[in-house]
Each structure stands twice: as structure tokens, then as C-alpha cells.
Write a protein that holds these residues in place. Structure first.
Motif, PDB file in Angstrom:
ATOM      1  N   CYS A  13       0.851  -1.182   0.000  1.00 33.32           N
ATOM      2  CA  CYS A  13       0.000   0.000   0.000  1.00 33.32           C
ATOM      3  C   CYS A  13       0.897   1.246   0.000  1.00 33.32           C
ATOM      4  O   CYS A  13       1.412   1.627   1.056  1.00 33.32           O
ATOM      5  CB  CYS A  13      -0.908  -0.014   1.235  1.00 33.32           C
ATOM      6  N   PRO A  14       1.098   1.867  -1.163  1.00 34.18           N
ATOM      7  CA  PRO A  14       1.976   3.047  -1.228  1.00 34.18           C
ATOM      8  C   PRO A  14       1.510   4.191  -0.329  1.00 34.18           C
ATOM      9  O   PRO A  14       2.334   4.867   0.291  1.00 34.18           O
ATOM     10  CB  PRO A  14       1.934   3.464  -2.694  1.00 34.18           C
ATOM     11  N   GLN A  15       0.194   4.401  -0.242  1.00 33.32           N
ATOM     12  CA  GLN A  15      -0.311   5.475   0.613  1.00 33.32           C
ATOM     13  C   GLN A  15      -0.008   5.196   2.086  1.00 33.32           C
ATOM     14  O   GLN A  15       0.286   6.114   2.846  1.00 33.32           O
ATOM     15  CB  GLN A  15      -1.822   5.663   0.418  1.00 33.32           C
ATOM     16  N   CYS A  16      -0.064   3.919   2.463  1.00 35.47           N
ATOM     17  CA  CYS A  16       0.275   3.533   3.835  1.00 35.47           C
ATOM     18  C   CYS A  16       1.745   3.824   4.107  1.00 35.47           C
ATOM     19  O   CYS A  16       2.098   4.386   5.158  1.00 35.47           O
ATOM     20  CB  CYS A  16      -0.004   2.047   4.061  1.00 35.47           C
ATOM     21  N   ASP A  17       2.605   3.443   3.174  1.00 35.56           N
ATOM     22  CA  ASP A  17       4.039   3.666   3.339  1.00 35.56           C
ATOM     23  C   ASP A  17       4.355   5.156   3.429  1.00 35.56           C
ATOM     24  O   ASP A  17       5.165   5.579   4.263  1.00 35.56           O
ATOM     25  CB  ASP A  17       4.820   3.032   2.181  1.00 35.56           C
ATOM     26  N   MET A  18       3.703   5.970   2.596  1.00 32.86           N
ATOM     27  CA  MET A  18       3.952   7.413   2.628  1.00 32.86           C
ATOM     28  C   MET A  18       3.461   8.015   3.944  1.00 32.86           C
ATOM     29  O   MET A  18       4.105   8.903   4.507  1.00 32.86           O
ATOM     30  CB  MET A  18       3.283   8.097   1.438  1.00 32.86           C
ATOM     31  N   THR A  19       2.338   7.520   4.445  1.00 33.82           N
ATOM     32  CA  THR A  19       1.812   8.003   5.724  1.00 33.82           C
ATOM     33  C   THR A  19       2.806   7.717   6.842  1.00 33.82           C
ATOM     34  O   THR A  19       3.122   8.605   7.646  1.00 33.82           O
ATOM     35  CB  THR A  19       0.450   7.341   6.019  1.00 33.82           C
ATOM     36  N   THR A  21       5.990   7.225   6.562  1.00 34.44           N
ATOM     37  CA  THR A  21       7.193   8.026   6.326  1.00 34.44           C
ATOM     38  C   THR A  21       7.020   9.442   6.856  1.00 34.44           C
ATOM     39  O   THR A  21       7.928   9.989   7.495  1.00 34.44           O
ATOM     40  CB  THR A  21       7.543   8.054   4.827  1.00 34.44           C
ATOM     41  N   VAL A  22       5.855  10.043   6.620  1.00 36.85           N
ATOM     42  CA  VAL A  22       5.600  11.405   7.121  1.00 36.85           C
ATOM     43  C   VAL A  22       5.601  11.409   8.650  1.00 36.85           C
ATOM     44  O   VAL A  22       6.219  12.276   9.278  1.00 36.85           O
ATOM     45  CB  VAL A  22       4.273  11.967   6.567  1.00 36.85           C
ATOM     46  N   LEU A  23       4.913  10.448   9.261  1.00 43.70           N
ATOM     47  CA  LEU A  23       4.866  10.393  10.720  1.00 43.70           C
ATOM     48  C   LEU A  23       6.263  10.225  11.311  1.00 43.70           C
ATOM     49  O   LEU A  23       6.627  10.904  12.279  1.00 43.70           O
ATOM     50  CB  LEU A  23       3.943   9.268  11.187  1.00 43.70           C
ATOM     51  N   GLU A  24       7.048   9.327  10.728  1.00 46.68           N
ATOM     52  CA  GLU A  24       8.421   9.122  11.198  1.00 46.68           C
ATOM     53  C   GLU A  24       9.248  10.392  11.019  1.00 46.68           C
ATOM     54  O   GLU A  24      10.018  10.775  11.899  1.00 46.68           O
ATOM     55  CB  GLU A  24       9.077   7.963  10.452  1.00 46.68           C
ATOM     56  N   GLY A  25       9.090  11.051   9.871  1.00 50.96           N
ATOM     57  CA  GLY A  25       9.838  12.278   9.592  1.00 50.96           C
ATOM     58  C   GLY A  25       9.513  13.395  10.559  1.00 50.96           C
ATOM     59  O   GLY A  25      10.356  14.251  10.835  1.00 50.96           O
ATOM     60  N   GLU A  26       8.297  13.380  11.088  1.00 48.38           N
ATOM     61  CA  GLU A  26       7.880  14.398  12.052  1.00 48.38           C
ATOM     62  C   GLU A  26       8.183  13.973  13.490  1.00 48.38           C
ATOM     63  O   GLU A  26       7.883  14.698  14.429  1.00 48.38           O
ATOM     64  CB  GLU A  26       6.380  14.688  11.904  1.00 48.38           C
ATOM     65  N   GLY A  27       8.759  12.785  13.647  1.00 50.93           N
ATOM     66  CA  GLY A  27       9.104  12.303  14.981  1.00 50.93           C
ATOM     67  C   GLY A  27       7.904  11.868  15.799  1.00 50.93           C
ATOM     68  O   GLY A  27       7.972  11.835  17.028  1.00 50.93           O
TER      69      GLY A  27
END
Length: 76
Positions: A13-19, A21-27
Motif C-alpha cells: 500500500c503506497p499510501q500507507c508507506d507514505m503516511t 514516512t511522514v509520521l516518522e519524519g515528524e518524529g
């Protein structure tokens, strides 16, 4: 700050992976729950009316689905 963010995902699920990634990037800490491995989780998101992943559930926030960077950044 939100205490616990749950991200209901599925495999490939690309949208799941991007979600995530954003959460991780924001800590932001989150729990990823794969609905393909947890039938209870699948039934839970269906009971809320969702038919697509990711579904994001967090205390004090109306659950939402899809890749929504605008809403993800508001979880800080």
C-alpha cells in the motif's frame, strides 16, 4: 501532542508507506496495524465505514483515511 496514533495498513500500500514516512519524519510515534494480519482490525475499520487504507485513528481527532499530509501534520 497526541498520545497514541494508530495507522491501519495493508501490504503493498503506497499510501500507507507514505503516511508512515511522514509520521516518522515528524518524529511522531505510532502503532502500525496490518489489517491483512489482524481480522479484528479489519472489522474495526469497516465498522467505522472505511473501505480503504491507511486509516488513521488518534485520540481527540476524527478518524480519517488516505494519504493526508495536511491532517498528519496536525497530529503534532
Amino acid at each position: 501532542m497526541i498520545d497514541l496514533i494508530k495507522v491501519y495498513t495493508k501490504n503493498n500500500c503506497p499510501q500507507c508507506d507514505m503516511t508512515k514516512t511522514v509520521l516518522e519524519g515528524e518524529g511522531l510515534e505510532f502503532q502500525a496495524i496490518n489489517i491483512e494480519e489482524d481480522n479484528g482490525a479489519l472489522e474495526y475499520i469497516k465498522s467505522m465505514g472505511f473501505q480503504a487504507t491507511p486509516v488513521i485513528v488518534a485520540e481527540g481527532v476524527v478518524p480519517f483515511s488516505g494519504f493526508r499530509p495536511d491532517k498528519l501534520l496536525n497530529l503534532k
